[in-house]
Design an enzyme around this catalytic site. Structure first.
Site, PDB file in Angstrom:
ATOM      1  N   GLU A  74      -0.267  -3.528   5.404  1.00  0.00           N
ATOM      2  CA  GLU A  74      -1.202  -2.259   4.452  1.00  0.00           C
ATOM      3  C   GLU A  74      -3.080  -1.798   5.389  1.00  0.00           C
ATOM      4  OE1 GLU A  74      -4.022  -0.748   1.438  1.00  0.00           O
ATOM      5  OE2 GLU A  74      -1.419  -1.543   1.842  1.00  0.00           O
ATOM      6  N   HIS A 137      -2.775   8.093  -6.482  1.00  0.00           N
ATOM      7  CA  HIS A 137      -2.449   7.683  -5.304  1.00  0.00           C
ATOM      8  C   HIS A 137      -1.665   8.948  -4.594  1.00  0.00           C
ATOM      9  CE1 HIS A 137      -4.876   5.536  -1.428  1.00  0.00           C
ATOM     10  NE2 HIS A 137      -4.058   5.397  -0.959  1.00  0.00           N
ATOM     11  N   HIS A 304      13.196   9.409   2.383  1.00  0.00           N
ATOM     12  CA  HIS A 304      12.861  10.800   0.900  1.00  0.00           C
ATOM     13  C   HIS A 304      11.841  10.309   0.726  1.00  0.00           C
ATOM     14  CE1 HIS A 304      14.942  12.016  -2.239  1.00  0.00           C
ATOM     15  NE2 HIS A 304      14.432  11.615  -3.597  1.00  0.00           N
TER      16      HIS A 304
END
Length: 345
Positions: A74, A137, A304
């Site tokens: 993160e 987001h 993807h």
């Protein structure tokens, strides 16, 4: 624009692609809540707790165990996003200083989008991965990428006159670009609701061409992760509706973006754009099918998401080229009328 602006814009575009991919990796590796606070991680702006006393203090303060691997994922994403924000701020400053030559409002808009992205990043953590915020987001990241691509394309646009293209091709370009963006939103909704694995077969879903679905709860935006608006557990039928809508969207993208690419291939001046768009489309469809059949291996799932960004970029580049117009000169301009008028003054 100056050479430093061009280099910075291109670097920011590449960094935006990295940030989008890192965001997908964080989300898909279940590290979205690796840090329970924002902008730091367990109260630290630099690094994550690793010493025994730091871990003990963090767990006591936040009431949850410190998972350093997830926290580092993160924070690396946040550092990359912060660096991208600084690059975009520098672009806005450079553009504003040269506003006499060209309008800086696109750079200012981009800066506003990045500010909104920072807010959404905070809400993603504080609202515990609420699907509508996570999807917003993702769309903000893709919008940032698209605006940076426009900056680069605008700066690289050829100053010479270009042959006019038919209006029908411009309409198809707009439809294809819109379909790609909507499909990205649907893909984000699948990912943020963890609905990708609900259909393990292809081209059918759960052995049916039209499985049992609950579109109402599937597309209720104001709800928590895994729950309906009333707080009940989100059903498998709702997850199926989310997944199936994404597949239907993919069919629409193949129809519109594929048709757009084939039209571009028929014209020598747009053939390269058609080839790039078709390659990005085939790659993205192949990655989507592979993710279903192989049950979402992390590298393929991240690829993807990156493929979606590349498809958006290819469609945007082709659309930009289609809308480039010839520098049509009026008869009195060709005759040098402005210069003659000035000579009479």
């Amino acid at each position: 624009m100056t050479r430093s602006y061009r280099r910075l814009a291109l670097a920011a575009l590449l960094l935006a692609l990295v940030v989008v991919s890192l965001g997908a990796y964080v989300r898909l590796s279940d590290a979205g809540l690796g840090c329970p606070d924002w902008p730091g991680c367990y109260g630290q702006l630099v690094g994550v707790p690793d010493e025994a006393h730091e871990i003990h203090a963090a767990e006591h303060r936040f009431g949850q165990p410190v998972e350093a691997p997830k926290a580092w994922k993160e924070m690396i994403h946040r550092y990359a996003a912060g660096l991208l924000g600084l690059a975009i701020l520098a672009l806005a400053v450079l553009a504003w200083r040269q506003r006499e030559r060209r309008s800086p409002w696109l750079e200012v808009l981009l800066l506003a989008v990045v500010a909104g992205q920072a807010l959404l990043g905070m809400l993603t953590v504080t609202r515990l991965l609420k699907p509508v915020i996570v999807t917003s987001h993702l769309l903000g990241g893709m919008s940032t990428l698209a605006l940076l691509a426009v900056l680069v394309l605008r700066d690289l646009a050829s100053p010479r006159r270009l042959p006019a293209l038919p209006g029908g091709l411009r309409l198809l370009a707009v439809l294809a670009l819109g379909a790609v963006f909507i499909q990205i939103a649907l893909g984000g909704w699948v990912s943020s609701n963890y609905a990708a694995a609900i259909c393990a077969d292809f081209p059918t879903c759960q052995g049916s061409w039209w499985p049992e679905m609950d579109p109402h709860h599937a597309f209720t935006l104001d709800r928590e992760l895994g729950a309906t608006a009333s707080g009940a557990l989100l059903s498998g039928a709702a997850l199926t509706a989310i997944h199936w809508a994404h597949r239907l969207g993919a069919a629409l993208v193949v129809l519109l973006a594929g048709g757009f690419a084939l039209r571009l291939l028929t014209r020598p001046e747009t053939r390269l754009y058609g080839q790039s768009l078709l390659a990005a489309l085939v790659l993205q469809i192949a990655l989507g099918i592979a993710n279903v059949l192989l049950q979402l291996p992390l590298p393929l799932a991240v690829a993807h998401n990156t493929g979606a960004a590349l498809l958006l970029g290819a469609t945007l580049a082709a659309t930009f080229r289609v809308f480039q117009r010839s520098e049509a000169r009026l008869p009195f301009q060709a005759a040098g009328f402005p210069r003659r008028l000035q000579a009479l003054r």
